[in-house]
Design an enzyme around this catalytic site. Structure first.
Site, PDB file in Angstrom:
ATOM      1  N   GLY A 131     -12.534   4.455   3.503  1.00 12.41           N
ATOM      2  CA  GLY A 131     -13.280   4.314   4.750  1.00 12.41           C
ATOM      3  C   GLY A 131     -14.151   3.084   4.867  1.00 12.41           C
ATOM      4  O   GLY A 131     -14.655   2.795   5.947  1.00 12.41           O
ATOM      5  N   MET A 174      -7.506   7.537   3.041  1.00 15.98           N
ATOM      6  CA  MET A 174      -6.371   8.189   2.378  1.00 15.98           C
ATOM      7  C   MET A 174      -6.832   9.210   1.345  1.00 15.98           C
ATOM      8  O   MET A 174      -6.149  10.216   1.126  1.00 15.98           O
ATOM      9  CB  MET A 174      -5.465   7.142   1.720  1.00 15.98           C
ATOM     10  CG  MET A 174      -4.578   6.393   2.670  1.00 15.98           C
ATOM     11  SD  MET A 174      -3.378   7.429   3.556  1.00 15.98           S
ATOM     12  CE  MET A 174      -2.256   7.868   2.224  1.00 15.98           C
ATOM     13  N   HIS A 224      -7.657   2.887   9.143  1.00 15.04           N
ATOM     14  CA  HIS A 224      -7.950   3.562   7.878  1.00 15.04           C
ATOM     15  C   HIS A 224      -7.646   2.679   6.684  1.00 15.04           C
ATOM     16  O   HIS A 224      -6.939   1.678   6.778  1.00 15.04           O
ATOM     17  CB  HIS A 224      -7.204   4.902   7.778  1.00 15.04           C
ATOM     18  CG  HIS A 224      -5.776   4.777   7.361  1.00 15.04           C
ATOM     19  ND1 HIS A 224      -5.395   4.810   6.050  1.00 15.04           N
ATOM     20  CD2 HIS A 224      -4.638   4.615   8.077  1.00 15.04           C
ATOM     21  CE1 HIS A 224      -4.071   4.687   5.973  1.00 15.04           C
ATOM     22  NE2 HIS A 224      -3.591   4.562   7.191  1.00 15.04           N
ATOM     23  N   CYS A 225      -8.234   3.085   5.566  1.00 24.88           N
ATOM     24  CA  CYS A 225      -8.020   2.421   4.276  1.00 24.88           C
ATOM     25  C   CYS A 225      -8.024   3.505   3.209  1.00 24.88           C
ATOM     26  O   CYS A 225      -7.679   4.650   3.490  1.00 24.88           O
ATOM     27  CB  CYS A 225      -9.098   1.361   4.037  1.00 24.88           C
ATOM     28  SG  CYS A 225     -10.780   2.020   3.980  1.00 24.88           S
ATOM     29  N   LYS A 226      -8.425   3.180   2.018  1.00 20.41           N
ATOM     30  CA  LYS A 226      -8.425   4.169   0.932  1.00 20.41           C
ATOM     31  C   LYS A 226      -9.557   5.187   1.095  1.00 20.41           C
ATOM     32  O   LYS A 226      -9.335   6.382   0.965  1.00 20.41           O
ATOM     33  CB  LYS A 226      -8.544   3.463  -0.423  1.00 20.41           C
ATOM     34  CG  LYS A 226      -8.541   4.399  -1.611  1.00 20.41           C
ATOM     35  CD  LYS A 226      -8.623   3.653  -2.926  1.00 20.41           C
ATOM     36  CE  LYS A 226      -8.677   4.620  -4.097  1.00 20.41           C
ATOM     37  NZ  LYS A 226      -8.775   3.899  -5.381  1.00 20.41           N
TER      38      LYS A 226
END
Length: 101
Positions: A65, A91, A61-63
């Site tokens: 996608g 996130m 995951h990241c901020k």
């Protein structure tokens, strides 16, 4: 590319599913809030990919996608990973559903 929603991820956590969580954001983003996964920023993936399991499910995951999708694409193409899931909405989606961790 396989993906998982934040609701599904929360179910995995609640059920004690055996998986690895990899956060590909930058350290300053991770220090602001994180889901207690391992931090491997996107730019470090080529040198640190061996830290990512091939033996169990891995949620990346990241901020939002996009960086996680790029990481997954690289890992699948360059290193043959088949067990990776992109966290849909990253996130941002987690915070919208569950608040800031």
């Amino acid at each position: 590319m396989k993906s998982i929603t934040v609701v599904e991820l929360q179910e995995w956590i609640n059920q004690g599913e055996d998986f690895q969580l990899v956060d590909v954001r930058e350290p300053y983003e991770f220090s602001d809030s994180n889901l207690k996964g391992v931090l491997i920023p996107l730019g470090e993936i080529p040198n640190r990919y061996t830290e990512i399991s091939k033996d169990k499910k891995v949620v990346v995951h990241c901020k939002a996608g996009m960086r996680s999708a790029n990481a997954i694409q690289y890992l699948q193409e360059a290193h043959g990973y088949t067990n990776l899931y992109n966290l849909e909405g990253g996130m941002i989606s987690w915070v919208m559903n569950y608040g800031k961790p």
